[in-house]
Design a protein around this motif. Structure first.
Motif, PDB file in Angstrom:
ATOM      1  N   LEU A   1      11.434 -21.485  -8.807  1.00  0.00           N
ATOM      2  CA  LEU A   1      10.382 -21.361  -7.624  1.00  0.00           C
ATOM      3  C   LEU A   1      10.111 -19.779  -7.723  1.00  0.00           C
ATOM      4  O   LEU A   1      10.713 -18.676  -7.738  1.00  0.00           O
ATOM      5  N   VAL A   2       8.260 -19.742  -7.337  1.00  0.00           N
ATOM      6  CA  VAL A   2       7.850 -18.495  -7.714  1.00  0.00           C
ATOM      7  C   VAL A   2       6.789 -18.505  -6.351  1.00  0.00           C
ATOM      8  O   VAL A   2       6.153 -19.379  -5.986  1.00  0.00           O
ATOM      9  N   ALA A   3       7.101 -17.478  -5.722  1.00  0.00           N
ATOM     10  CA  ALA A   3       6.556 -17.258  -4.264  1.00  0.00           C
ATOM     11  C   ALA A   3       5.471 -15.958  -4.137  1.00  0.00           C
ATOM     12  O   ALA A   3       6.172 -14.602  -3.814  1.00  0.00           O
ATOM     13  N   PRO A   4       4.395 -15.757  -4.503  1.00  0.00           N
ATOM     14  CA  PRO A   4       3.763 -14.503  -4.410  1.00  0.00           C
ATOM     15  C   PRO A   4       3.098 -14.461  -2.928  1.00  0.00           C
ATOM     16  O   PRO A   4       2.928 -15.627  -2.227  1.00  0.00           O
ATOM     17  N   GLY A   5       2.737 -13.317  -2.339  1.00  0.00           N
ATOM     18  CA  GLY A   5       2.418 -13.069  -1.126  1.00  0.00           C
ATOM     19  C   GLY A   5       1.998 -11.659  -0.512  1.00  0.00           C
ATOM     20  O   GLY A   5       1.831 -10.797  -1.324  1.00  0.00           O
ATOM     21  N   VAL A   6       1.744 -11.484   0.755  1.00  0.00           N
ATOM     22  CA  VAL A   6       1.209 -10.318   1.113  1.00  0.00           C
ATOM     23  C   VAL A   6       2.302 -10.091   2.613  1.00  0.00           C
ATOM     24  O   VAL A   6       2.758 -10.958   2.991  1.00  0.00           O
TER      25      VAL A   6
ATOM     26  N   LEU B   1       6.363 -10.553  -4.231  1.00  0.00           N
ATOM     27  CA  LEU B   1       6.806 -11.706  -5.109  1.00  0.00           C
ATOM     28  C   LEU B   1       8.032 -11.806  -5.380  1.00  0.00           C
ATOM     29  O   LEU B   1       9.141 -10.773  -5.101  1.00  0.00           O
ATOM     30  N   GLU B   2       8.549 -13.205  -5.204  1.00  0.00           N
ATOM     31  CA  GLU B   2       9.818 -13.517  -4.881  1.00  0.00           C
ATOM     32  C   GLU B   2      10.270 -14.816  -6.096  1.00  0.00           C
ATOM     33  O   GLU B   2      10.100 -16.095  -5.441  1.00  0.00           O
ATOM     34  N   PRO B   3      10.378 -14.601  -7.094  1.00  0.00           N
ATOM     35  CA  PRO B   3      10.854 -15.598  -8.104  1.00  0.00           C
ATOM     36  C   PRO B   3      12.327 -15.975  -7.986  1.00  0.00           C
ATOM     37  O   PRO B   3      13.365 -15.010  -7.437  1.00  0.00           O
ATOM     38  N   GLY B   4      12.666 -17.052  -8.249  1.00  0.00           N
ATOM     39  CA  GLY B   4      14.240 -17.629  -8.167  1.00  0.00           C
ATOM     40  C   GLY B   4      14.263 -18.839  -8.975  1.00  0.00           C
ATOM     41  O   GLY B   4      13.585 -19.586  -9.332  1.00  0.00           O
ATOM     42  N   VAL B   5      15.492 -19.195  -9.079  1.00  0.00           N
ATOM     43  CA  VAL B   5      16.017 -20.243  -9.754  1.00  0.00           C
ATOM     44  C   VAL B   5      16.893 -21.101  -8.658  1.00  0.00           C
ATOM     45  O   VAL B   5      17.876 -20.414  -8.131  1.00  0.00           O
TER      46      VAL B   5
ATOM     47  N   TRP C   1      23.639 -30.074  -1.259  1.00  0.00           N
ATOM     48  CA  TRP C   1      23.848 -28.613  -1.406  1.00  0.00           C
ATOM     49  C   TRP C   1      23.115 -27.846  -2.110  1.00  0.00           C
ATOM     50  O   TRP C   1      22.889 -28.132  -3.449  1.00  0.00           O
ATOM     51  N   MET C   2      22.412 -26.821  -1.551  1.00  0.00           N
ATOM     52  CA  MET C   2      21.516 -25.812  -2.524  1.00  0.00           C
ATOM     53  C   MET C   2      22.112 -24.605  -2.557  1.00  0.00           C
ATOM     54  O   MET C   2      23.218 -24.075  -1.829  1.00  0.00           O
ATOM     55  N   LEU C   3      22.081 -24.328  -3.983  1.00  0.00           N
ATOM     56  CA  LEU C   3      22.437 -22.886  -4.296  1.00  0.00           C
ATOM     57  C   LEU C   3      21.522 -22.399  -5.361  1.00  0.00           C
ATOM     58  O   LEU C   3      20.914 -22.989  -6.104  1.00  0.00           O
ATOM     59  N   GLY C   4      21.025 -21.032  -4.961  1.00  0.00           N
ATOM     60  CA  GLY C   4      20.044 -20.328  -5.744  1.00  0.00           C
ATOM     61  C   GLY C   4      20.125 -18.857  -5.652  1.00  0.00           C
ATOM     62  O   GLY C   4      20.934 -18.147  -4.982  1.00  0.00           O
ATOM     63  N   VAL C   5      19.456 -18.220  -6.635  1.00  0.00           N
ATOM     64  CA  VAL C   5      19.306 -16.793  -6.767  1.00  0.00           C
ATOM     65  C   VAL C   5      17.946 -16.456  -6.834  1.00  0.00           C
ATOM     66  O   VAL C   5      16.979 -16.979  -7.461  1.00  0.00           O
ATOM     67  N   THR C   6      17.544 -15.548  -6.146  1.00  0.00           N
ATOM     68  CA  THR C   6      16.173 -14.767  -5.827  1.00  0.00           C
ATOM     69  C   THR C   6      16.184 -13.413  -6.136  1.00  0.00           C
ATOM     70  O   THR C   6      16.908 -12.687  -5.862  1.00  0.00           O
ATOM     71  N   MET C   7      15.015 -12.859  -6.519  1.00  0.00           N
ATOM     72  CA  MET C   7      14.907 -11.459  -6.764  1.00  0.00           C
ATOM     73  C   MET C   7      13.573 -10.977  -6.157  1.00  0.00           C
ATOM     74  O   MET C   7      12.514 -10.933  -6.714  1.00  0.00           O
ATOM     75  N   PRO C   8      13.696 -10.602  -4.699  1.00  0.00           N
ATOM     76  CA  PRO C   8      12.472 -10.308  -4.004  1.00  0.00           C
ATOM     77  C   PRO C   8      11.902  -8.530  -4.417  1.00  0.00           C
ATOM     78  O   PRO C   8      12.650  -7.937  -4.613  1.00  0.00           O
ATOM     79  N   VAL C   9      10.592  -8.805  -4.659  1.00  0.00           N
ATOM     80  CA  VAL C   9      10.063  -7.528  -4.825  1.00  0.00           C
ATOM     81  C   VAL C   9       8.765  -7.318  -3.940  1.00  0.00           C
ATOM     82  O   VAL C   9       7.865  -8.115  -3.632  1.00  0.00           O
ATOM     83  N   ALA C  10       8.542  -5.926  -3.415  1.00  0.00           N
ATOM     84  CA  ALA C  10       7.552  -5.630  -2.598  1.00  0.00           C
ATOM     85  C   ALA C  10       7.005  -4.479  -2.913  1.00  0.00           C
ATOM     86  O   ALA C  10       7.732  -3.375  -2.961  1.00  0.00           O
ATOM     87  N   ILE C  11       5.816  -4.367  -3.255  1.00  0.00           N
ATOM     88  CA  ILE C  11       5.164  -2.976  -3.554  1.00  0.00           C
ATOM     89  C   ILE C  11       4.170  -2.801  -2.583  1.00  0.00           C
ATOM     90  O   ILE C  11       3.160  -3.455  -2.114  1.00  0.00           O
TER      91      ILE C  11
ATOM     92  N   THR D   1      18.255  -8.329  -5.094  1.00  0.00           N
ATOM     93  CA  THR D   1      18.746  -9.668  -5.791  1.00  0.00           C
ATOM     94  C   THR D   1      19.640 -10.453  -4.763  1.00  0.00           C
ATOM     95  O   THR D   1      20.398  -9.809  -4.066  1.00  0.00           O
ATOM     96  N   LEU D   2      19.390 -11.717  -4.254  1.00  0.00           N
ATOM     97  CA  LEU D   2      20.078 -12.307  -3.367  1.00  0.00           C
ATOM     98  C   LEU D   2      20.450 -13.552  -3.826  1.00  0.00           C
ATOM     99  O   LEU D   2      19.977 -14.248  -4.725  1.00  0.00           O
ATOM    100  N   VAL D   3      21.572 -13.956  -3.411  1.00  0.00           N
ATOM    101  CA  VAL D   3      22.062 -15.253  -3.830  1.00  0.00           C
ATOM    102  C   VAL D   3      22.025 -16.058  -2.289  1.00  0.00           C
ATOM    103  O   VAL D   3      22.553 -15.727  -1.295  1.00  0.00           O
ATOM    104  N   ALA D   4      21.505 -17.436  -2.605  1.00  0.00           N
ATOM    105  CA  ALA D   4      21.373 -18.271  -1.297  1.00  0.00           C
ATOM    106  C   ALA D   4      22.125 -19.635  -1.352  1.00  0.00           C
ATOM    107  O   ALA D   4      21.975 -20.122  -2.567  1.00  0.00           O
ATOM    108  N   THR D   5      22.576 -20.080  -0.322  1.00  0.00           N
ATOM    109  CA  THR D   5      23.187 -21.251  -0.419  1.00  0.00           C
ATOM    110  C   THR D   5      23.384 -22.097   0.771  1.00  0.00           C
ATOM    111  O   THR D   5      22.922 -21.336   1.884  1.00  0.00           O
ATOM    112  N   GLY D   6      23.278 -23.075   1.193  1.00  0.00           N
ATOM    113  CA  GLY D   6      23.250 -23.959   2.215  1.00  0.00           C
ATOM    114  C   GLY D   6      23.154 -25.578   2.134  1.00  0.00           C
ATOM    115  O   GLY D   6      22.649 -26.041   0.984  1.00  0.00           O
TER     116      GLY D   6
END
Length: 254
Positions: free
Chosen positions: A133-138, A158-162, A174-184, A197-202
């Motif tokens: 999952l790749v999520a660009p934004g403002v 930008l928040e890429p993740g698997v 059941w979902m399990l993921g890792v994301t790496m949020p970046v804001a410039i 770096t965030l670990v997500a589950t639920g």
């Protein structure tokens, strides 16, 4: 004319008629069949089913989230195309009691985040879905109490993740993921506003053919700059997803 001659002439006439009839059938053997086919009524042709490449699934989501850094709500829409590839739009409103804008500590801040998530499945089966999952934004921020700092800022994110989705039962994923949020931050200064770096589950719970409930817990470290020290984030999200179109009954991932 004698009886014998009459019989001979009648026999010759019958043989000639038989030969002519057999020759005509040999020259056009399909004539009777063609006539029979043409006599049948023409049935209407049903329109072809749409191919997979033209089929689209839709989902609308509403969720609430809260953490030690603030709380807010999010609305979103996602479309799913061929092979499960997805594209969406999400908008989040967030209140943060304390934040750093332009290198200054501010209070009573409001944030509006908009992002475009792109979902690319790598594995799809009845038991497991794995995807990138790749999520660009403002992100726009405005402060009611900026102190000596600016009262607003703008950042690109930008928040890429698997992610992995384990389909445990027909009603529970059941979902399990890792994301790496970046804001410039690009206004009023250019700097790294967020990196982590965030670990997500639920769980994702299927209530019916068109409705899912989902809940997510995100945990991990977030770091900023210009006085924004590192923070350990624990954030909870809960929401409902309404889906329709192709694959509505099995929309438990993305």
């Amino acid at each position: 004319m004698t009886p014998n001659k009459a019989l001979i002439r009648a026999g010759a006439l019958l043989v000639g008629l038989w030969w002519a009839t057999d020759a005509g059938a040999a020259e056009d053997p399909g004539a009777p069949a063609a006539t029979s086919e043409l006599a049948k009524p023409v049935e209407p042709v049903e329109p072809a089913e749409p191919t997979e490449s033209t089929q689209i699934g839709h989902a609308a989501t509403v969720s609430l989230r809260a953490s030690a850094l603030g709380y807010g709500a999010q609305v979103g829409y996602r479309a799913r195309f061929r092979r499960g590839v997805g594209l969406g739009l999400e908008v989040e409103g967030l209140y943060d009691p304390e934040a750093v804008l332009g290198g200054y500590a501010t209070e009573h801040n409001g944030f509006v985040n908009a992002r475009v998530p792109v979902f690319i499945p790598a594995v799809r089966s009845s038991a497991l879905t794995m995807a990138v999952l790749v999520a660009p934004g403002v992100r726009f921020a405005r402060s009611v109490d900026p102190g000596y700092g600016p009262d607003q800022s703008l950042a690109v994110t930008l928040e890429p993740g698997v992610f992995a989705y384990l389909h445990a039962t027909p009603r529970l994923t059941w979902m399990l993921g890792v994301t790496m949020p970046v804001a410039i931050q690009v206004d009023p200064i250019t700097d790294v506003a967020e990196l982590g770096t965030l670990v997500a589950t639920g769980p994702v719970v299927t209530l019916g053919r068109h409705v899912n409930l989902f809940a997510t817990v995100d945990t991990g470290g977030l770091f900023g700059s210009d006085g924004d020290a590192g923070k350990f984030l624990i954030r909870g999200t809960a929401g409902v997803r309404i889906h329709w179109g192709v694959g509505a009954a099995d929309w438990t991932a993305y």
